[in-house]
Design an enzyme around this catalytic site. Structure first.
Site, PDB file in Angstrom:
ATOM      1  N   HIS A 154       8.529  13.539   9.300  1.00  0.00           N
ATOM      2  CA  HIS A 154       8.001  12.179   9.224  1.00  0.00           C
ATOM      3  C   HIS A 154       7.452  11.781  10.594  1.00  0.00           C
ATOM      4  CE1 HIS A 154       9.912  12.135   5.377  1.00  0.00           C
ATOM      5  NE2 HIS A 154       9.666  10.853   5.174  1.00  0.00           N
ATOM      6  N   GLY A 160      11.638   2.624   0.985  1.00  0.00           N
ATOM      7  CA  GLY A 160      11.229   3.997   1.239  1.00  0.00           C
ATOM      8  C   GLY A 160      10.110   4.135   2.251  1.00  0.00           C
ATOM      9  N   HIS A 161       9.720   5.403   2.494  1.00  0.00           N
ATOM     10  CA  HIS A 161       8.716   5.678   3.518  1.00  0.00           C
ATOM     11  C   HIS A 161       7.314   5.247   3.082  1.00  0.00           C
ATOM     12  CE1 HIS A 161       8.777  10.023   1.703  1.00  0.00           C
ATOM     13  NE2 HIS A 161       8.218   9.164   0.891  1.00  0.00           N
ATOM     14  N   ASN A 162       6.519   4.872   4.078  1.00  0.00           N
ATOM     15  CA  ASN A 162       5.113   4.465   3.909  1.00  0.00           C
ATOM     16  C   ASN A 162       4.935   3.147   3.150  1.00  0.00           C
ATOM     17  OD1 ASN A 162       4.535   7.019   5.058  1.00  0.00           O
ATOM     18  ND2 ASN A 162       4.450   7.956   3.012  1.00  0.00           N
ATOM     19  N   SER A 188       5.504   4.556  -0.472  1.00  0.00           N
ATOM     20  CA  SER A 188       4.072   4.280  -0.568  1.00  0.00           C
ATOM     21  C   SER A 188       3.740   3.096  -1.470  1.00  0.00           C
ATOM     22  CB  SER A 188       3.311   5.525  -1.035  1.00  0.00           C
ATOM     23  OG  SER A 188       3.521   6.599  -0.144  1.00  0.00           O
TER      24      SER A 188
END
Length: 356
Positions: free
Chosen positions: A196, A237-239, A257
């Site tokens: 990441h 979560g990520h993004n 995302s």
């Protein structure tokens, strides 16, 4: 504060003794003679009738309501008036400016003026901490992270490396921001974690509740907009990109995302699948599951989530369907009983005559 001082601060009209003193706040049903309370809803008329509160903020509709409290302050919005008074009764946590002897602070860290670093906190290499910030006991700030002014990390909060926190960001106990997200790729030799390389950025006035997690981006940045408030036990979560002034109740889960506009509210235990969006000003009901895009300013609920009115009509239709099925079930039951009765009697074997 005296009743007169309370009335003056909230701009209310005083009924009763102006010299009654209060030194705390409590709900009607357990307020004592030295405490302030409020009454603005008919549902609590029974509590008001028997309350021992010394002073009560009441809406105009209830200024003459029967009840023990004789000192009343009439205001249009008692709850708003009470919120404005709470800071007068709030007990602040004691704080000593400076770095505790047991804290570990890298020589390459930059610490602003009037910063507090409590026992056993760890400040990594190249960290920048703005003035008046307060790092709680056992909290950790990873290498290269940048914290603005007046940031508050409560006990055991963790800021992973290269994370950015804006001014007045607050992380409650056990919150973790900037960790690598849940990203893996299956290979013939096993599962490989995706590195990441994105950042985690919390803009000014963001608050993250106890034991909540905000992942850093994989190839994009995870960004939480200014003024957004995140309750306890929330996973982001990520993004993910979240707008300004959003509110997320406990146990909300936002998959990677996702995109969430300004002013969105999500109820407890609601969730959102990855790569979808929620428009600005939308509201998501408790325990709803978002698996499609939600337009701006709409209220959605249920699983799968859909417009709230549509969801309520669907639930009402199921209730009506159950009522419609009952007569049919009774009719089928009678037919089944009749069939069983016919079979048990056997065929008609009456004699048709004989010969001699």
């Amino acid at each position: 504060m005296t009743a007169a001082a309370v009335a003056a601060q909230v701009g209310g009209r005083l009924i009763g003794d102006p010299d009654v003193a209060v030194r705390g706040v409590a709900p009607l049903d357990r307020a004592a003679a030295y405490e302030l309370s409020f009454f603005s809803d008919q549902r609590y008329a029974g509590w008001f009738a028997e309350s021992h509160a010394g002073v009560v903020l009441v809406s105009p509709a209830f200024e003459h309501a029967p009840g023990l409290p004789s000192t009343r302050i009439v205001v249009e919005k008692p709850i708003d008036a009470l919120v404005g008074l709470l800071s007068r009764f709030h007990r602040t946590e004691p704080r000593a400016v400076g770095v505790h002897a047991t804290a570990v602070v890298s020589a390459t860290a930059t610490i602003g003026a009037d910063v507090t670093i409590d026992p056993y906190a760890v400040i990594g290499e190249g960290v920048t901490i703005g003035p008046r910030s307060w790092i709680g006991a056992g909290a950790k700030v990873g290498a290269g992270s940048v914290l603005g002014s007046d940031v508050r990390l409560h006990a055991n909060a963790v800021v992973y490396p290269f994370t950015e926190l804006g001014d007045r960001v607050m992380l409650h106990a056990g919150a973790q921001v900037g960790r690598e997200g849940f990203g893996f790729v299956p290979r013939p030799t096993g599962v490989v974690r995706i590195p990441h390389v994105g950042r985690c950025v919390l803009e000014q006035d963001v608050e993250v509740g106890a034991n909540s997690c905000v992942d850093r981006g994989s190839i994009d940045d995870t960004i939480i907009g200014a003024g957004t408030k995140i309750d306890n036990l929330v996973q982001i979560g990520h993004n993910v990109r979240i707008g300004r002034f959003c509110f997320f109740a406990s146990q909300v889960g936002i998959a990677g995302s996702s995109r969430i506009g300004d002013g969105v509210q999500m109820g407890g235990q609601s969730g959102m699948a990855n790569h979808f969006s929620i428009g600005a000003g939308a509201s998501i009901g408790a325990r709803a599951g978002v698996i499609s895009d939600v337009p701006e300013k709409e209220t959605w609920s249920g699983f799968p989530a859909r417009p709230h009115k549509e969801q309520m009509r669907s639930q009402a239709a199921l209730v009506r369907l159950a009522r419609l099925l009952r007569p049919l079930e009774r009719l089928l039951a009678r037919d089944a009983e009749a069939s069983v009765s016919t079979v048990s009697q056997g065929p008609d074997v009456s004699a048709t005559g004989s010969s001699s």
